[in-house]
Enzyme design. Structure first.
Site, PDB file in Angstrom:
ATOM      1  N   ASP A 106      -8.259   2.727  55.275  1.00  0.00           N
ATOM      2  CA  ASP A 106      -7.011   2.081  54.688  1.00  0.00           C
ATOM      3  C   ASP A 106      -6.208   3.299  54.060  1.00  0.00           C
ATOM      4  O   ASP A 106      -6.890   4.093  53.174  1.00  0.00           O
ATOM      5  CB  ASP A 106      -7.016   0.995  53.921  1.00  0.00           C
TER       6      ASP A 106
ATOM      7  N   ASP B   3      -2.928  -3.287  60.361  1.00  0.00           N
ATOM      8  CA  ASP B   3      -2.774  -4.469  59.434  1.00  0.00           C
ATOM      9  C   ASP B   3      -1.176  -4.631  59.920  1.00  0.00           C
ATOM     10  O   ASP B   3      -0.870  -5.791  59.748  1.00  0.00           O
ATOM     11  CB  ASP B   3      -2.995  -3.979  57.937  1.00  0.00           C
TER      12      ASP B   3
END
Length: 223
Positions: A146, A160
């Site tokens: 991330d 995402d």
């Protein structure tokens, strides 16, 4: 069975059971479109993660839009946007379930919007699933890369974003009444015609009028 003019009275049901070639080609085209959307989404996600690992330093964020949107590299064992730490195996199984559902639903795709939506959803789910399977610390327990920091509240990646966008577009399609199979030409017109004919059935004796009763007036003598 035929009438006197030679016209068959019974319809041939063997040919109507086979799917129309146009429908088969259309469904194949939509499946190909879904595949292309999924591959592009997956390639963008994995490419962005490779770039983030090569460029960013963990714990050293870079501002994009002040402190509202930053690049901040972390390894996430949880779910999307760094949620659900400590349940990596469960999240891996959920991701596999999403991929399986999309592949099953792909057999019923009949609308371009749904083809693109499911392709983006599939690419995003596989993007994070690849991290969980192949990245450290081990198979099925890998930490997702991330690097997009939203307002300092949570950190996510482009997979995402793809999943959220697909969910939003799918909700819009559903609210507009567009099913996964698409709109079959002529089906709704036939349904409306059947509703009109069944809603107001003609009375069986509409042409018969009630005859007024003839009553004898007082004082009339029978003849």
């Amino acid at each position: 069975m035929q009438d006197e003019t030679g016209t068959p009275l019974s319809a041939d049901t063997t040919t109507s059971a086979a799917p129309a070639p146009e429908n088969v080609r259309g469904r194949s085209r939509l499946f190909a479109l879904m595949t292309v959307a999924g591959v592009i989404t997956l390639a963008i996600d994995q490419g962005s993660k490779i770039w983030a690992l090569a460029t960013l330093t963990p714990g050293v964020p870079r501002d994009l839009v002040g402190s509202l949107l930053r690049l901040n590299l972390i390894r996430n064992p949880g779910a999307a946007f760094s949620l659900g730490d400590g349940v990596t195996w469960l999240l891996t199984i959920v991701a596999l379930g999403i991929v399986a559902w999309v592949l099953l639903a792909a057999r019923r795709i009949g609308h371009t919007g749904w083809a693109v939506t499911l392709g983006i959803l599939l690419g995003g789910a596989i993007g994070n699933l690849v991290d969980r399977i192949f990245r450290a610390p081990g198979f099925g327990r890998g930490h997702v890369v991330d690097f997009i920091d939203y307002f300092g509240l949570f950190i996510g990646n482009l997979a995402d974003v793809a999943i959220v966008v697909a969910a939003a577009v799918g909700a819009v399609l559903s609210l507009r009444g567009i099913p996964l199979e698409g709109v079959v030409p002529g089906r709704h017109e036939n349904d409306d015609t059947m509703d009109d004919t069944t809603a107001d059935p003609a009375p069986e004796h509409s042409e018969q009028r009630e005859q007024p009763e003839q009553r004898e007036q007082p004082g009339d003598a029978p003849r």
